[in-house]
Scaffold this active site. Structure first.
Site, PDB file in Angstrom:
ATOM      1  CB  SER A 181      -8.390  -1.313   4.795  1.00 31.17           C
ATOM      2  OG  SER A 181      -8.778  -2.571   4.330  1.00 31.17           O
ATOM      3  NE  ARG A 216      -4.107  -1.743   0.337  1.00 31.72           N
ATOM      4  CZ  ARG A 216      -4.148  -3.046   0.057  1.00 31.72           C
ATOM      5  NH1 ARG A 216      -3.118  -3.631  -0.510  1.00 31.72           N
ATOM      6  NH2 ARG A 216      -5.241  -3.754   0.299  1.00 31.72           N
ATOM      7  CD  GLU A 228      -5.341   1.277   2.677  1.00 31.89           C
ATOM      8  OE1 GLU A 228      -5.746   2.129   1.855  1.00 31.89           O
ATOM      9  OE2 GLU A 228      -5.827   0.138   2.781  1.00 31.89           O
TER      10      GLU A 228
END
Ligand code: EPU
Length: 332
Positions: A232, A161, A328
């Site tokens: 998320s 990520r 995130e």
């Protein structure tokens, strides 16, 4: 190019946060972007699908919304095809287009919200596949001077990520086109994710994988059109083997994924659930009842209320497990 002044950003972020912005431009070509950059002053904020974003306050920045369209075949051989895709293309519509043409590589990434231009920034991933596995290169325009540059895969420094566009080059480039290399035959089927493997007895087609991923996502993740969210909210933390062994001693059933010899990734969703936050709600900010890692806006939560809720989770997980979760999503 379209220009909007003093508009609400509620429709432009999947959390559904109602903040205002001073100036917003919808950009549908490289030329339009260069024109806006030469005629206006920054600072700028580049917006894609607004699906990995928490807006914590009204925006003084000039927003450049990427609406560069188009999926074209850049080149092809008997085995593979290179697609050139506009940064403003909706990610899932690209996946569906590829699946329909039987081009393999994107099927595990079905139904991820957001745009193609945003996909390399956080190296999107799901169900055993990450974008860098099919990414070839991208074209981008430097905000500072309007110059066009190409970034090859090695220039992007992809990680979990993560990429150079989240770090050293954050906010400095507008991604106009992304090039993907997909298979036309001998597809590299990936059903390493256990709940996916459990659905098939034989080697599935890419269409069957895409359908299964869509079903799994729909069963676990809230639809942003019905319940505001950004997928998320935190990254899955990566901890040392020693830290993990200590946790496993206390919680023998803790799930984990190997990273390398020294580190292991543990699911943030599991930590948050064990800490007692799954499905909890304070005002309109909450954790999703079926996936603790997904924070949701039950209606009129402000960005700062969601962020306060997230910070309570961070503190509590730290207290209970000694692990610090990091977001995130992009908080602006
Ligand atoms: N789990 C719990 N409780 C929860 C949620 C998860 O115990 O509330 C456990 C599950 O039982 C499972 C493990 O945690 O053992 C992992 O859960 P899941 O398979 O749902 O995946 P995840 O690690 O929570 C990651 C990605 C998702 C991606 C899925 C599938 C991150 C931050 N998230 O989630 O990506 O779809 O794997 O590959 O890496 C996103 O980035 O927005 C996203 C949705």
């Amino acid at each position: 190019m379209k220009k909007y002044e003093d508009v609400s950003l509620k429709a432009y972020n999947t959390f559904g946060i109602d903040v205002k912005c001073r100036l917003l431009y919808k950009i549908s070509s490289e030329h339009q972007l260069q024109k806006v950059l030469s005629e206006t002053d920054g600072p700028y904020f580049i917006l894609g699908g607004g699906s990995n974003l928490l807006l914590s306050s009204d925006q003084e920045l000039t927003i450049l919304k990427n609406e560069i369209d188009g999926i074209i075949i850049d080149s092809e051989t008997a085995e593979s095809v290179i697609l050139k895709v506009g940064g403003g293309v909706n990610w899932h519509s690209l996946v569906l287009w590829a699946v329909e043409h039987d081009y393999g590589g994107l099927e595990n990434l079905s139904l991820i919200p957001g745009t193609v231009g945003a996909s390399p920034i956080q190296n999107i991933g799901a169900y055993g596949v990450e974008l860098d596995q099919i990414f070839l290169k991208l074209d981008a325009i430097r905000i500072e001077n309007g110059k066009k540059t190409t970034f090859l895969k090695e220039d992007c420094h992809f990680g979990y990520r993560d990429s150079v566009f989240k770090k050293e080059l954050k906010g400095q480039y507008f991604i106009t086109y992304v090039y993907f290399q997909l298979t036309k035959s001998n597809h590299k089927i990936n059903i390493s994710y256990a709940p996916l493997a459990a659905r098939f007895n034989d080697i599935p087609t890419i269409k069957a994988i895409s359908d299964a991923v869509i079903e799994i996502r729909q069963s676990k993740l809230p639809d942003p059109a019905k319940l505001g969210n950004s997928g998320s909210f935190f990254k899955n933390p990566i901890i040392s083997i020693e830290e993990f062994e200590a946790l496993k001693h206390k919680y023998p059933l803790i799930p984990s994924y190997p990273v390398n010899q020294h580190n292991i990734k543990v699911p943030a969703g599991w930590l948050i659930e064990k800490a007692g936050w799954k499905g909890r709600r304070i005002g309109d900010a909450g954790s999703y009842e079926k996936q603790a890692l997904v924070l949701v806006n039950h209606g009129n939560a402000s960005g700062s209320e969601i962020w306060q809720f997230a910070q309570m989770i961070i503190k509590d997980v730290e207290l209970k497990f000694g692990i610090t979760l990091s977001p995130e999503v992009n908080i602006v």
